[in-house]
Design a protein around this motif. Structure first.
Motif, mmCIF file in Angstrom:
data_model
loop_
_atom_site.group_PDB
_atom_site.id
_atom_site.type_symbol
_atom_site.label_atom_id
_atom_site.label_comp_id
_atom_site.label_asym_id
_atom_site.label_seq_id
_atom_site.Cartn_x
_atom_site.Cartn_y
_atom_site.Cartn_z
ATOM 1 N N GLN A 106 0.835 -1.194 0.000
ATOM 2 C CA GLN A 106 0.000 0.000 0.000
ATOM 3 C C GLN A 106 0.879 1.257 0.000
ATOM 4 O OE1 GLN A 106 -3.465 -0.197 -0.371
ATOM 5 N NE2 GLN A 106 -2.700 -2.258 -0.825
ATOM 6 N N PRO A 107 0.338 2.393 -0.484
ATOM 7 C CA PRO A 107 1.135 3.622 -0.576
ATOM 8 C C PRO A 107 1.865 4.003 0.714
ATOM 9 C CG PRO A 107 -0.916 3.911 -1.732
ATOM 10 C CD PRO A 107 -1.007 2.577 -1.064
ATOM 11 N N GLU A 108 1.172 3.854 1.865
ATOM 12 C CA GLU A 108 1.845 4.213 3.124
ATOM 13 C C GLU A 108 3.012 3.282 3.425
ATOM 14 O OE1 GLU A 108 -1.992 1.920 4.072
ATOM 15 O OE2 GLU A 108 -1.335 3.541 2.748
ATOM 16 N N GLU A 109 2.908 2.014 2.996
ATOM 17 C CA GLU A 109 4.009 1.069 3.170
ATOM 18 C C GLU A 109 5.164 1.424 2.247
ATOM 19 O OE1 GLU A 109 2.161 -3.191 4.240
ATOM 20 O OE2 GLU A 109 1.387 -2.382 2.344
ATOM 21 N N VAL A 110 4.820 1.807 1.026
ATOM 22 C CA VAL A 110 5.842 2.204 0.055
ATOM 23 C C VAL A 110 6.655 3.379 0.596
ATOM 24 C CG1 VAL A 110 6.209 3.247 -2.217
ATOM 25 C CG2 VAL A 110 4.589 1.356 -1.961
ATOM 26 N N ILE A 111 5.962 4.393 1.081
ATOM 27 C CA ILE A 111 6.652 5.572 1.611
ATOM 28 C C ILE A 111 7.569 5.192 2.771
ATOM 29 C CG2 ILE A 111 6.293 7.787 2.784
ATOM 30 C CD1 ILE A 111 3.711 8.068 1.095
ATOM 31 N N GLY A 112 7.115 4.263 3.600
ATOM 32 C CA GLY A 112 7.937 3.812 4.720
ATOM 33 C C GLY A 112 9.136 2.998 4.301
ATOM 34 N N ASP A 113 9.112 2.440 3.089
ATOM 35 C CA ASP A 113 10.212 1.607 2.603
ATOM 36 C C ASP A 113 11.209 2.364 1.744
ATOM 37 O OD1 ASP A 113 9.435 -0.747 3.855
ATOM 38 O OD2 ASP A 113 8.061 -1.303 2.242
ATOM 39 N N ILE A 114 11.030 3.678 1.601
ATOM 40 C CA ILE A 114 12.007 4.489 0.874
ATOM 41 C C ILE A 114 13.256 4.633 1.739
ATOM 42 C CG2 ILE A 114 12.499 6.752 -0.101
ATOM 43 C CD1 ILE A 114 9.517 7.031 -0.699
ATOM 44 N N ALA A 115 14.388 4.164 1.218
ATOM 45 C CA ALA A 115 15.642 4.180 1.975
ATOM 46 C C ALA A 115 16.527 5.348 1.520
ATOM 47 C CB ALA A 115 16.354 2.846 1.822
#
Length: 271
Positions: free
Chosen positions: A153-162
């Motif tokens: 989900q988009p919120e997960e994607v944002i959290g996985d940006i390194a």
């Protein structure tokens, strides 16, 4: 007779008046329509418009097949795959991106997040393309090939940006050039330690029909190139769906490509 004569005159006069009124209305409509069309054609493209065009062009499935056929000693037939993954609160678009050899599309050797956003007003560019690593890249393999309910989900994607890997600053190309947008990292590049490099640079061009040209290179402390393309940028072009669904298609068969091995085979991997 007199009565008929008078009636005919009134009728002609009324008809002429109506025709004139119609003519005025028609001219007014034409003028208004022309003004609206002119306004639309001359409307300045905003930075948000530029950003949308670049993001749309980066998305999709593309191949370097034609280039590999022309020059199999310098280029491989690679698959480029990218799709929207999230929207940031500032309006930036986050795309997931992966590259793989066309024969093994399910085994990407490169996975990244692209963040596309407008350049700030004080900068001499139109679009910023930021590249980021992914916290757990394994979980994102074949992200774009999955159904939407199987994606992060988009919120997960944002959290996985390194960590940020680099930034390419794109400008609208001048009239007469093949490209729509082109740009590069700053001259001094970004830190990179892969394969003996100390920094890396990237160049990117967006052409019509969503064609992408990209060139990534790594340099050591003395300015010697230690990885990356030497024969020019990779040229990724969208291909007809039928051509990459059939592994035995003549477009996909290249014996020179299968046999060749050279020192630059994965040189672009170290971005």
């Amino acid at each position: 007779m007199c009565t008929d004569s008078v009636s005919g005159s009134d009728s002609d006069s009324g008809s002429n008046g109506w025709c004139k009124a119609q003519g005025v209305v028609l001219k007014t409509v034409v003028l208004i329509g022309g003004a609206l069309l002119l306004k639309r054609l001359t409307k300045a493209t905003t930075r948000c418009d530029h950003t949308s065009i670049v993001a749309d062009s980066l998305a999709g499935e593309k191949f370097s097949r034609e280039q590999a056929s022309r020059d199999p000693d310098s280029f491989f037939n690679l698959r480029w795959l990218s799709c929207p993954a999230a929207e940031m609160v500032d309006g930036s678009t986050v795309l997931y991106f992966e590259q793989a050899f066309w024969r093994t599309p399910r085994k990407p050797f490169r996975q990244r997040f692209f963040m596309v956003k407008p350049c700030s007003k004080e900068m001499n560019c139109d679009v910023e393309l930021n590249t980021y690593a992914i916290r757990d890249a394994e979980e994102y393999k074949n992200f774009c090939d999955r159904s939407r309910n199987q994606r992060s989900q988009p919120e997960e994607v944002i959290g996985d940006i390194a960590e940020q890997l680099n930034t390419v600053y794109l400008k609208r190309c001048e009239r007469g050039k093949r490209c729509l947008y082109e740009g590069s990292t700053p001259a001094d590049g970004f830190p990179n330690t892969w394969n003996g490099a100390s920094y890396c640079t990237s160049e990117l061009a967006v052409l019509k029909n969503s064609e992408i040209h990209t060139l990534d290179r790594g340099y050591d402390n003395d300015g010697n190139q230690v990885w990356g393309g030497k024969g020019g940028p990779y040229e990724f072009k969208p291909a007809p769906a039928a051509s990459f669904s059939d592994p035995f298609s003549p477009l996909n068969f290249n014996t020179k490509f299968i046999a060749k091995k050279n020192e630059g085979s994965l040189s672009f991997k170290g971005e």
